[in-house]
Scaffold this active site. Structure first.
Site, PDB file in Angstrom:
ATOM      1  N   LYS A  29     -17.158   2.530   9.563  1.00  8.27           N
ATOM      2  CA  LYS A  29     -15.981   1.699   9.852  1.00  8.27           C
ATOM      3  C   LYS A  29     -15.759   1.578  11.351  1.00  8.27           C
ATOM      4  O   LYS A  29     -15.413   0.519  11.862  1.00  8.27           O
ATOM      5  CB  LYS A  29     -14.757   2.325   9.176  1.00  8.27           C
ATOM      6  CG  LYS A  29     -13.544   1.433   9.159  1.00  8.27           C
ATOM      7  CD  LYS A  29     -12.468   1.948   8.210  1.00  8.27           C
ATOM      8  CE  LYS A  29     -12.897   1.783   6.767  1.00  8.27           C
ATOM      9  NZ  LYS A  29     -11.854   2.179   5.826  1.00  8.27           N
TER      10      LYS A  29
ATOM     11  N   PRO B 129      -5.844 -11.020   7.844  1.00  3.44           N
ATOM     12  CA  PRO B 129      -6.643 -10.813   9.062  1.00  3.44           C
ATOM     13  C   PRO B 129      -6.801  -9.322   9.342  1.00  3.44           C
ATOM     14  O   PRO B 129      -5.891  -8.536   9.049  1.00  3.44           O
ATOM     15  CB  PRO B 129      -5.794 -11.469  10.162  1.00  3.44           C
ATOM     16  CG  PRO B 129      -4.419 -11.573   9.606  1.00  3.44           C
ATOM     17  CD  PRO B 129      -4.542 -11.638   8.111  1.00  3.44           C
ATOM     18  N   ASP B 130      -7.962  -8.938   9.865  1.00  6.22           N
ATOM     19  CA  ASP B 130      -8.147  -7.535  10.270  1.00  6.22           C
ATOM     20  C   ASP B 130      -7.571  -7.394  11.688  1.00  6.22           C
ATOM     21  O   ASP B 130      -8.175  -7.835  12.662  1.00  6.22           O
ATOM     22  CB  ASP B 130      -9.636  -7.167  10.231  1.00  6.22           C
ATOM     23  CG  ASP B 130      -9.829  -5.657  10.427  1.00  6.22           C
ATOM     24  OD1 ASP B 130      -9.119  -5.076  11.294  1.00  6.22           O
ATOM     25  OD2 ASP B 130     -10.656  -5.073   9.712  1.00  6.22           O
TER      26      ASP B 130
ATOM     27  N   ASN C 240       0.854  -1.184   0.000  1.00  4.74           N
ATOM     28  CA  ASN C 240       0.000   0.000   0.000  1.00  4.74           C
ATOM     29  C   ASN C 240       0.887   1.231   0.000  1.00  4.74           C
ATOM     30  O   ASN C 240       1.999   1.178   0.526  1.00  4.74           O
ATOM     31  CB  ASN C 240      -0.842   0.041   1.278  1.00  4.74           C
ATOM     32  CG  ASN C 240      -2.062  -0.827   1.192  1.00  4.74           C
ATOM     33  OD1 ASN C 240      -2.325  -1.456   0.182  1.00  4.74           O
ATOM     34  ND2 ASN C 240      -2.823  -0.861   2.269  1.00  4.74           N
TER      35      ASN C 240
ATOM     36  N   LYS D  62      11.828 -16.432  -8.838  1.00  2.00           N
ATOM     37  CA  LYS D  62      11.319 -15.279  -9.585  1.00  2.00           C
ATOM     38  C   LYS D  62      10.458 -15.754 -10.756  1.00  2.00           C
ATOM     39  O   LYS D  62      10.883 -16.611 -11.545  1.00  2.00           O
ATOM     40  CB  LYS D  62      12.511 -14.459 -10.095  1.00  2.00           C
ATOM     41  CG  LYS D  62      12.101 -13.171 -10.751  1.00  2.00           C
ATOM     42  CD  LYS D  62      13.301 -12.362 -11.184  1.00  2.00           C
ATOM     43  CE  LYS D  62      12.840 -11.156 -11.980  1.00  2.00           C
ATOM     44  NZ  LYS D  62      13.981 -10.421 -12.551  1.00  2.00           N
TER      45      LYS D  62
ATOM     46  N   ASP E 269      -4.908  -5.503   2.167  1.00  2.00           N
ATOM     47  CA  ASP E 269      -6.114  -6.292   2.416  1.00  2.00           C
ATOM     48  C   ASP E 269      -5.948  -7.739   1.975  1.00  2.00           C
ATOM     49  O   ASP E 269      -6.590  -8.632   2.518  1.00  2.00           O
ATOM     50  CB  ASP E 269      -7.306  -5.657   1.693  1.00  2.00           C
ATOM     51  CG  ASP E 269      -7.699  -4.350   2.369  1.00  2.00           C
ATOM     52  OD1 ASP E 269      -7.835  -4.357   3.606  1.00  2.00           O
ATOM     53  OD2 ASP E 269      -7.825  -3.323   1.676  1.00  2.00           O
TER      54      ASP E 269
END
Ligand code: C5P
Length: 403
Positions: free
Chosen positions: A340, A308-309, A211, A290, A280
């Site tokens: 949320k 996992p959250d 991210n 590779k 996520d």
């Protein structure tokens, strides 16, 4: 940031080669708004001239108990009245011994004894054997017991050629310690666990899915929590940032590693702040080798699994820490953030708009709790982090029990 505005500091120099760093320290203190009065021992003048310190500070430098420039010849009293702190940098072995015994045979030692409630910060600087000598260690312990704060010393190569503990901290480290000293201790004694940065999920040994996250906000919060007196553990994904002073950091790459590191510590924490931009999805079966491009241009087929959250998992723990989440949104901040907050089951969620804070040094935040939305105006991330730490301290149930 002028964290030391309207703050007068008495900077004391004693004999040691680290005096050359005191010139830089003086400038850094002034950059942050402090007014600095320099006092030097006779030994210090052998390492750096009073003229240098006077030119840099723009104020008279004091050397002598009998200095007639102070109206009533009472420099040893007047200099510390109204001062925010006395900072001795560098502090020699001899000067620490004097302080530990309350000796007062020159201007600097006398004003330390006469300073009343003014805090005393001491940055030792000496050869490793001098630092490790039992008498010096005894004096250091006595000074701490008397309420002085010792900054360092650090370890490394010394001017004498030996290597080890005894080096004066670098001017920037001393500056940060002085600034931290003045921050309100709203989280004193609390244990704060944070996540920060991105996670990085391997596709193969050279490719990852990640991210966009610089980690700046999480690291600023870790620093602000430490400044506020908390014991801080940071679980960080890959970033280019230095770990803030006094913060214990565990470095991880994947969301699974971050999850494991958080769960190992969550039950001991009072407060958990999830700032990390956790990926996520992870690649279900990362290739051990590779991946090669297909001759026909066909892209690789990647199978994903959901990570996992971490935040929701910690929020569900029985007797777990008080949880704070973050929501980086691109639109409908208020609706998305409140939804949320409820979905994750946390009392406080901090929202920001990606386009206003991603990679930036400034941020604008909105706090969402069960009473609604509370904006924190746009400002440097460290200032926003300090404001957020104050908001957390106000809401945290153990710090402020609800009637
Ligand atoms: O679900 P979303 O990623 O938008 O939630 C953001 C909040 O949840 C942040 O506080 C983030 O650190 C946390 N989070 C987490 N574990 C995940 C995903 C998000 O702790 N797998």
């Amino acid at each position: 940031m002028l964290e030391l505005a309207r703050t007068r500091i008495v900077l004391g120099l004693t004999g040691g080669i680290a005096c050359y760093k005191a010139a830089e320290l003086l400038r850094r203190l002034q950059d942050h708004g402090a007014q600095v009065d320099v006092v030097m021992t006779e030994a210090a003048t052998h390492f750096i001239t009073p003229t240098t310190m006077q030119a840099l500070s723009g104020r008279p430098v004091y050397l002598d108990t009998w200095d007639a420039r102070v109206a009533n010849s009472m420099a040893h009293i007047d200099l510390t009245r109204g001062a925010a702190a006395v900072l001795i940098a560098p502090a020699s072995t001899d000067f620490m011994a004097k302080l530990a015994h309350g000796l007062a045979d020159d201007l600097l030692s006398t004003l330390c004894v006469a300073r009343g409630e003014v805090p005393l910060l001491i940055a030792p600087a000496m050869n490793i054997e001098m630092w490790l000598h039992p008498a010096t260690q005894r004096n250091a312990a006595q000074l701490r017991a008397d309420g002085a704060m010792l900054l360092g010393p650090g370890a490394g190569e010394q001017a004498c050629g030996e290597v080890g503990a005894g080096r004066m901290l670098e001017p920037d480290q001393i500056l940060r310690a002085v600034i931290a000293h003045f921050q309100p201790k709203v989280l004193a004694g609390k244990r704060v666990l944070l996540t920060a940065g991105p996670t990085s999920e391997p596709i193969d040994p050279v490719r990852v899915i990640t991210n966009r996250s610089s980690g700046k906000m999480g690291y600023a919060l870790a620093r602000a929590a430490a400044e506020a007196g908390a014991q801080v553990e940071l679980i960080s994904g890959p970033t280019a940032l230095d770990v803030p002073d006094g913060v214990i950091c565990t470095h991880v790459h994947t969301a699974a590693e971050m999850h494991q590191a958080v769960m190992a510590q969550a039950s001991q924490a009072d407060i958990f702040i999830a700032v990390a931009a956790v990926a996520d999805w992870a690649v279900a079966h990362p290739s051990p080798n590779k991946l090669k491009k297909h001759a026909d241009g066909r892209p690789p087929e990647l199978e994903f699994i959901q990570n996992p959250d971490i935040l929701a998992g910690v929020a569900r723990l029985p007797n777990g820490p008080w949880c704070v989440g973050f929501a980086a949104e691109t639109e409908n901040l208020h609706e998305n953030a409140q939804a949320k907050r409820l979905r994750k089951g946390v009392p406080l969620l901090v929202g920001n708009l990606v386009q206003q804070s991603m990679d930036a040094d400034q941020t604008e935040l909105v706090l969402f709790d069960d009473k609604g939305a509370h904006p924190i105006m746009r400002q440097p991330k460290l200032d926003a982090a300090r404001a957020l730490i104050r908001a957390i301290a106000q809401r945290h149930p153990i710090t402020h029990p609800t009637p």
